[in-house]
Design a protein around this motif. Structure first.
Motif, PDB file in Angstrom:
ATOM      1  N   ILE B 104       3.197 -22.818   4.924  1.00 50.27           N
ATOM      2  CA  ILE B 104       2.107 -22.995   5.809  1.00 50.27           C
ATOM      3  C   ILE B 104       2.381 -22.296   7.187  1.00 50.27           C
ATOM      4  O   ILE B 104       1.745 -21.773   7.802  1.00 50.27           O
ATOM      5  CB  ILE B 104       1.929 -24.239   5.853  1.00 50.27           C
ATOM      6  N   LEU B 230      13.381 -23.292  14.056  1.00 52.20           N
ATOM      7  CA  LEU B 230      14.534 -23.819  13.709  1.00 52.20           C
ATOM      8  C   LEU B 230      15.079 -24.778  14.792  1.00 52.20           C
ATOM      9  O   LEU B 230      14.238 -24.803  15.917  1.00 52.20           O
ATOM     10  CB  LEU B 230      15.416 -22.628  13.502  1.00 52.20           C
ATOM     11  N   SER B 231      15.894 -25.630  14.858  1.00 53.83           N
ATOM     12  CA  SER B 231      16.295 -26.526  15.901  1.00 53.83           C
ATOM     13  C   SER B 231      17.318 -26.150  16.896  1.00 53.83           C
ATOM     14  O   SER B 231      17.525 -27.236  17.807  1.00 53.83           O
ATOM     15  CB  SER B 231      16.886 -27.664  15.102  1.00 53.83           C
TER      16      SER B 231
ATOM     17  N   TYR C  55      10.972 -44.817  14.102  1.00 58.51           N
ATOM     18  CA  TYR C  55      11.678 -45.542  13.371  1.00 58.51           C
ATOM     19  C   TYR C  55      12.954 -44.802  12.974  1.00 58.51           C
ATOM     20  O   TYR C  55      13.070 -43.683  12.571  1.00 58.51           O
ATOM     21  CB  TYR C  55      11.081 -45.973  11.997  1.00 58.51           C
ATOM     22  N   ARG C  58      17.369 -44.577  10.202  1.00 60.17           N
ATOM     23  CA  ARG C  58      17.431 -45.430   9.033  1.00 60.17           C
ATOM     24  C   ARG C  58      17.711 -44.617   7.470  1.00 60.17           C
ATOM     25  O   ARG C  58      17.614 -43.229   7.580  1.00 60.17           O
ATOM     26  CB  ARG C  58      16.093 -46.162   8.626  1.00 60.17           C
ATOM     27  N   HIS C  64      17.537 -35.813  -1.683  1.00 60.50           N
ATOM     28  CA  HIS C  64      17.887 -34.449  -1.811  1.00 60.50           C
ATOM     29  C   HIS C  64      17.639 -33.947  -0.200  1.00 60.50           C
ATOM     30  O   HIS C  64      17.767 -32.787  -0.048  1.00 60.50           O
ATOM     31  CB  HIS C  64      17.119 -33.720  -2.801  1.00 60.50           C
ATOM     32  N   LEU C  65      17.098 -34.839   0.483  1.00 61.66           N
ATOM     33  CA  LEU C  65      16.904 -34.355   1.958  1.00 61.66           C
ATOM     34  C   LEU C  65      17.922 -34.850   2.867  1.00 61.66           C
ATOM     35  O   LEU C  65      18.067 -34.142   4.073  1.00 61.66           O
ATOM     36  CB  LEU C  65      15.501 -34.638   2.614  1.00 61.66           C
ATOM     37  N   PRO C  68      24.784 -34.523   4.953  1.00 58.32           N
ATOM     38  CA  PRO C  68      25.940 -35.083   5.065  1.00 58.32           C
ATOM     39  C   PRO C  68      26.781 -35.501   6.231  1.00 58.32           C
ATOM     40  O   PRO C  68      27.497 -36.468   6.486  1.00 58.32           O
ATOM     41  CB  PRO C  68      26.773 -34.277   4.042  1.00 58.32           C
ATOM     42  N   ASP C  69      26.233 -34.599   7.355  1.00 56.96           N
ATOM     43  CA  ASP C  69      26.901 -34.651   8.716  1.00 56.96           C
ATOM     44  C   ASP C  69      25.939 -34.863   9.760  1.00 56.96           C
ATOM     45  O   ASP C  69      26.390 -34.979  10.835  1.00 56.96           O
ATOM     46  CB  ASP C  69      27.589 -33.327   8.970  1.00 56.96           C
ATOM     47  N   ARG C  94      -3.325 -28.045   7.261  1.00 59.75           N
ATOM     48  CA  ARG C  94      -2.357 -27.335   7.620  1.00 59.75           C
ATOM     49  C   ARG C  94      -1.791 -26.971   9.112  1.00 59.75           C
ATOM     50  O   ARG C  94      -0.776 -26.855   9.171  1.00 59.75           O
ATOM     51  CB  ARG C  94      -2.904 -25.830   7.192  1.00 59.75           C
ATOM     52  N   ASN C  97       0.375 -29.958   9.605  1.00 59.97           N
ATOM     53  CA  ASN C  97       1.573 -29.659   8.684  1.00 59.97           C
ATOM     54  C   ASN C  97       2.530 -28.753   9.572  1.00 59.97           C
ATOM     55  O   ASN C  97       3.781 -29.010   9.937  1.00 59.97           O
ATOM     56  CB  ASN C  97       1.196 -29.044   7.326  1.00 59.97           C
ATOM     57  N   GLU C  98       1.837 -27.729  10.286  1.00 58.50           N
ATOM     58  CA  GLU C  98       2.742 -26.680  11.132  1.00 58.50           C
ATOM     59  C   GLU C  98       3.175 -27.406  12.325  1.00 58.50           C
ATOM     60  O   GLU C  98       4.471 -27.390  12.850  1.00 58.50           O
ATOM     61  CB  GLU C  98       1.994 -25.549  11.416  1.00 58.50           C
ATOM     62  N   LYS C 101       5.979 -29.696  11.604  1.00 53.61           N
ATOM     63  CA  LYS C 101       7.417 -28.906  11.393  1.00 53.61           C
ATOM     64  C   LYS C 101       7.984 -28.425  12.597  1.00 53.61           C
ATOM     65  O   LYS C 101       9.263 -28.560  12.891  1.00 53.61           O
ATOM     66  CB  LYS C 101       7.020 -27.817  10.667  1.00 53.61           C
ATOM     67  N   ILE C 102       7.263 -27.803  13.467  1.00 47.79           N
ATOM     68  CA  ILE C 102       7.721 -27.385  14.844  1.00 47.79           C
ATOM     69  C   ILE C 102       8.271 -28.455  15.826  1.00 47.79           C
ATOM     70  O   ILE C 102       9.157 -28.107  16.360  1.00 47.79           O
ATOM     71  CB  ILE C 102       7.106 -26.157  15.428  1.00 47.79           C
ATOM     72  N   GLU C 105      11.549 -29.621  14.515  1.00 47.35           N
ATOM     73  CA  GLU C 105      12.740 -28.639  14.780  1.00 47.35           C
ATOM     74  C   GLU C 105      13.233 -28.900  16.355  1.00 47.35           C
ATOM     75  O   GLU C 105      14.134 -28.922  16.850  1.00 47.35           O
ATOM     76  CB  GLU C 105      12.214 -27.277  14.571  1.00 47.35           C
ATOM     77  N   GLU C 108      14.889 -32.108  16.681  1.00 51.02           N
ATOM     78  CA  GLU C 108      16.202 -32.203  16.099  1.00 51.02           C
ATOM     79  C   GLU C 108      17.481 -31.651  16.975  1.00 51.02           C
ATOM     80  O   GLU C 108      18.501 -31.878  16.941  1.00 51.02           O
ATOM     81  CB  GLU C 108      16.085 -31.405  14.545  1.00 51.02           C
ATOM     82  N   GLY C 109      16.880 -30.342  17.761  1.00 55.12           N
ATOM     83  CA  GLY C 109      17.707 -29.891  18.538  1.00 55.12           C
ATOM     84  C   GLY C 109      18.376 -30.642  19.743  1.00 55.12           C
ATOM     85  O   GLY C 109      19.151 -30.135  20.552  1.00 55.12           O
ATOM     86  N   PHE C 124       6.340 -40.794  14.475  1.00 48.08           N
ATOM     87  CA  PHE C 124       5.044 -40.727  14.041  1.00 48.08           C
ATOM     88  C   PHE C 124       4.246 -40.431  15.531  1.00 48.08           C
ATOM     89  O   PHE C 124       4.169 -41.205  16.278  1.00 48.08           O
ATOM     90  CB  PHE C 124       4.796 -42.064  13.467  1.00 48.08           C
TER      91      PHE C 124
END
Lengths: 254, 260, 254, 260, 260, 254
Positions: B104, B230-231, C55, C58, C64-65, C68-69, C94, C97-98, C101-102, C105, C108-109, C124
């Motif tokens: 997407i 990406l992060s 949240y 947790r 599968h997602l 480990p680190d 859509r 969704n995009e 995702k961004i 990311e 996460e950084g 959320f």
């Protein structure tokens, strides 16, 4: 828009594209066109254009589908949205679902899968352009892709349909012949043994017509089998049109 | 279990990059060779097969009629989809959320590049305002994956959109005509690995990249779309350098496509 | 209904709501409005009204997602059905969704996540009313909610868009400006370090216009950053409009 | 863990088959008894409950109006569905891909048999070409499963389609009329276990079968549909024998259904 | 592993209940304080944020046009949805069957209360019988959860529906007008824990409850909807007591909402 | 098409089908009609025709739903596409979802399930023809099917609705009465104990009308309970219309 039933065979026994009743459309097979797939094949057959990729044997994620004594074969037959005149909606339709199932079964009977317990062999058949006979073309190419992936089989499966148009039994219907014809009989066999792995039929055939149609399809599978072997030879032996004489006939065991 | 391979790979890539080199022998700002085959799908009004290094996409364009969006009643419509087919890579699982989200994002970035550049002159595709307009379904299938689907998709789309004949006569809507095109946008995608910015990443480079930046530019060197992914983080200088490179390399690519 | 291109900037350089090119719409941030969420924030920014709940870390259900680190960050950006003029259909579109995702990311950084292997941090973002710039407002509020949840970050992310209307580069487009403007450039940065975590653009900008627009957005992020700190201070120090002088700048590490 | 029971069962079945016998006492080419109850569902224009041995299907037919398919603008429509309900067997899970795929295959084979035989005269169900035609929704629920849903479904469909009154007057479209029927196709399904071909398999026989073949024939002994299934192979002689048996047994079955 | 906490909690709750007390200090038949903020969403014709103790719902009402249901051709339409958003509680997973089923049950009970009381005068919302009617989409988002979404949702819906202006002029359908309202139903929800009936349960009380009963009453003290839930049983006396309490408490609640 | 409010009760207090206010429609129950299900029942009740099958207790596939100290009960109530006048679209609708949930809860309270930890008891209620009151008829038949499966229960649940038409409280509404009537009150009880396991209501009832309606439904449940016992007796004791006198009343414990 009313479909007028056109004449499909002329007075000289020629079909609209000039073929006689027992002729195949032009077929081109290319073995191994993809880099990532473990095996692959590309086929053009009349207007059909189909790419096949094989992954596996690899661990099967869905544990409940694992078989303790063999690999399972999962064929996914998909039509590209642009592969047909009226754009196909995204998502697997019921027709694609059925074809995926029968092609999975057809190939499962051919693959020597007991060396790979609990694994799956995934075969992706991507129909890029559809012009009647995609399941036969897809099955034919899938065989080549499996061989390219080094997966042991009891033989290469060749597949072709016969049918009936204007009341006559003919080989390998094209799109219009399929749409307005009287019957269609897709057949998949191991030509070297005569084993039937795919057989469907719809339309209207007497038992004698069936025998004639099946015979036409079987003979054509022999020719298709040669094309499959040539495609593999071109990739693996850098040869021209004919495979080595001393190669075991159609056997592709590791 | 933590996979140790990527870390080794990152070290190797970074070490090479210090000398301006890459695993496949390219320089950091070098785009891979690409080939285009046009008009291969008889059932599509436009089509192209594009190979960019080991990445292969097949693009089909179907032209049909539709009801325009209510906020653009006098514009034709464009709908772009990218499919990351399982056939293309062992990690692509179209029904998994992560694969779906990737597809997407790519399709929306490709769509914005084409849409915002005005590549298709949508205003000329209106038949009856608010009621009936031409619609282009641009569908991109990834068949083989070795990185950089963003640029491969945009390039494939350019090729497939060129020289399309709108089949108006099939719908009793006058004579067939050529799909009216304007600008030809080119997208260029960079990744950042450590301190190094690399153009047109391979699958290996993408797998270890910290950040990604796609820049789409037009003939005049104007920006038409950008997307960071990406992060990892980017610095302002990373972005301005990427823009500069994108403009110059984009022009070269554009010439190659035009030649096809 | 034909959209007539309205004039968005008048002769005095004023926009329809009276702002000059470099002004933000009014912004109000409230830290910790929700009781159940581990952290939360509510933001009003122009007409945008957005609630964010966090949240985690947790345990991540989908094995599968798991990483480990480190913890993974899962942002779910959702528009309420009533948040837009034409009722939005249920289910994630859509666009949502995009953006999810961004924004995942982008955050996460920033989060120092290696203390929490195999976990997920769920963010959320509920858009209750959408008035252009929801992804920037959502990202800004998400930072505050993460800080409220006590999740260590390398800094608070502030986010704002610049754009172009009537050929001029301006800050923080409202809904009409976004709809009929020439370009939009959403930016998310850690103001204390200049690191860019979010960057998108569509429309039409020369490289010089980009520089100007980016500069406007970056400066605005500094101001937004202050508002974020004030919101957290109000909750944690019961203070008025200004945070403690000796508090480390924007650093919210545990 | 490999289940050992099927292997023992296969041995037993093969041993019996050498003497032309089966677990339930039938001969290899013997069809089970079946019963039909008609017109049991008041909300459906046609309905039937069919019991074939321990297999039970309930078939309902609803008649409505619809827009014809663009490639058959002057034909009424038939839509066939088969549901393998959880109530029918502990292995049926309608939301699992395998159960779904089975149901789709069966419904498509049943549909082809009925459609290709011209059982419903679809040309007579056109009200306004390209705009409005009658549509028959043929829904088949499997309630109890002991093998051979293919034939049970086709038989149940035959019974449910017989004597349907199209409720034209409800739609202000003239007088009610009888659903125009033509041929009455009968499907017969065989399995191959080892070297033995058996007609009308039970669930136990299906579970250990190597290959399956469904043959649908009409009054004149013509073939109307065939479908091979499962991963075992067939030989040409297997097929021709099945066709021969199908024609003779089909005629007997047809008489029984007509009597109902 | 069996969770031991609920059992301890149950003991504590039951012990308190013997003295007519609850964990949060309320009496058994005491409703929590609630606050209403109205008209907070500019893009909705009606909206309200309702906080009931630690439960918070946001309600939005959008008014549009639609084709009426075939069995109510001259009635406007109401569509009610309740979303148990993940943001509201760590146990809410909207894509899991259990969360979905809970949300559906609540939305249907809320809808029945509003619909059966005739709160919205749907007959006045018909523009063209069988063709065009006004439709109210009532969407309820749960943002924070501390029990009793049933009553919180109904209360929030009441507040959001009050004073709605139907934007007829936007659709060139005459002048805007106030959404015609009739009765104002109030729902009250009880749980039974052991032998004790408690009004307006918290999340903790719901988690250990044996049975639940929602009673919706109108101004005249008539019943408009009821719903028993959970696997514990009720006795007739439990129900009649709940009805009696519902009528008296409902009137108090109604006055509070009217004041807003 | 405008619905004209018909008169549902005539001057003699007779309803359209001749019933007085306190009469049930004809009910027929058959225990154990299915071969594969562990227990089953078929019920015809007015125009309603419903098949119920029970499987279990059996291992619950979805681990996260397992209860460590008991079996869970999963009722799936489904309407056949042809069971209603306007063909029902495939897939579970919201109404079916709600009824499945409340029937699951109703039966869970009755089944003595602590002997079967971590298992599920699946109850499939297939509505073949729907003619008002399907949830009550389904619940009634489900009880019989559970007994037929040998699953221990604290008693058989009987279920019936009362309602209001033409302003009068009556028992067991038929389809038209339900559509244009004033109120509907489905009740499910264990007649031997008076425990209420199902209770819903919509429409318009005063508290006194409720009392009257509930009383009608409760009395009817007594009669239905007899029919349930007779059905089980016919299967298990090959008896006629009445069960053994010395059989414990409605108790079906293993």
């Amino acid at each position: 828009m009313k479909l007028v039933k056109e004449k499909l065979i002329d007075g000289d026994g020629k079909r609209r594209d000039g073929r006689t009743f027992d002729m195949l459309r032009p077929i081109k097979i290319d073995a191994g066109p993809l880099k990532n797939a473990d095996g692959s094949a590309y086929i053009e057959w009349g207007n059909n254009k189909i790419m096949v990729g094989v992954y596996g044997p690899r661990e099967l994620q869905q544990k409940h589908l694992q078989e303790p004594d063999r690999a399972i074969v999962q064929v996914q037959y998909t039509m590209a949205s642009f592969s047909v005149e009226d754009r196909k909606k995204p998502g697997q339709g019921r027709r694609e679902n059925e074809i995926s199932k029968i092609l999975s079964e057809a190939l499962e009977g051919v693959i020597i899968s007991d060396q790979y317990p609990r694994t799956a062999i995934n075969v992706f058949i991507e129909v890029l352009e559809a012009g009647a006979g995609t399941r036969c073309a897809g099955l034919t190419a899938a065989s080549v892709a499996l061989a390219d992936a080094g997966i042991p089989m009891r033989g290469l499966v060749a597949s072709c349909a016969a049918g009936k148009i204007d009341g006559q039994v003919v080989l390998d219907l094209d799109k219009l012949e399929d749409n307005i014809g009287d019957a269609d009989l897709p057949v998949g066999i191991i030509p070297t043994t005569g084993e039937i792995v795919l057989l469907q039929m719809d339309g209207h055939l007497s038992d004698l017509e069936f025998e004639k149609a099946f015979g036409l399809a079987r003979d054509a599978c022999m020719k298709i089998h040669e094309l499959q072997r040539e495609a593999l030879s071109r990739k693996y032996f850098n040869e021209g049109e004919s495979p080595k004489e001393d190669e075991p006939d159609g056997e592709v065991t590791s | 279990m933590k996979d140790i391979v990527p870390e080794l790979k990152i070290e190797q890539i970074k070490k090479l990059a210090l000398d301006g080199e890459r695993l496949d022998g390219r320089s950091l700002d070098q785009f891979r060779e690409f080939t285009i085959e046009k008009d291969i799908i008889g059932t599509a009004e436009g089509s192209a097969r594009l190979k960019l290094g080991g990445t292969e996409v097949l693009v089909g364009v179907k032209i049909g009629l539709g009801k325009p969006y209510s906020n653009k009643p006098d514009h034709g419509m464009l709908a772009t989809s990218v499919e990351l087919k399982s056939i293309a890579h062992h990690t692509f699982e179209p029904f998994q959320a992560t694969t779906k989200a990737k597809a997407i994002e790519i399709s929306r970035v490709v769509d914005r590049g084409i849409r915002e550049s005005g590549m298709i002159d949508l205003e000329k595709l209106c038949m009856e305002p608010g009621k009936k307009v031409w619609m282009a379904n641009l569908d991109i299938m990834v068949l083989d994956f070795d990185g950089n689907i963003f640029d491969a998709s945009t390039l494939g789309a350019l090729a497939a959109l060129k020289d399309i004949i709108v089949p108006a006569s099939n719908f009793d809507l006058g004579e067939d005509f050529q799909l009216p095109l304007g600008e030809m946008p080119v997208s260029t995608t960079f990744v950042k690995i450590g301190d190094h910015i690399m153009l047109d990443p391979t699958a290996t480079e993408e797998a270890v990249a910290d950040a990604r930046l796609t820049v789409t530019t037009d003939t005049l060197g104007n920006l038409r779309a950008m997307q960071k992914g990406l992060s990892g983080v980017l610095y302002y200088e990373d972005v301005t350098k990427a823009i500069k490179d994108s403009i110059s390399i984009g022009n070269m690519i554009r010439e190659t496509v035009r030649g096809n």
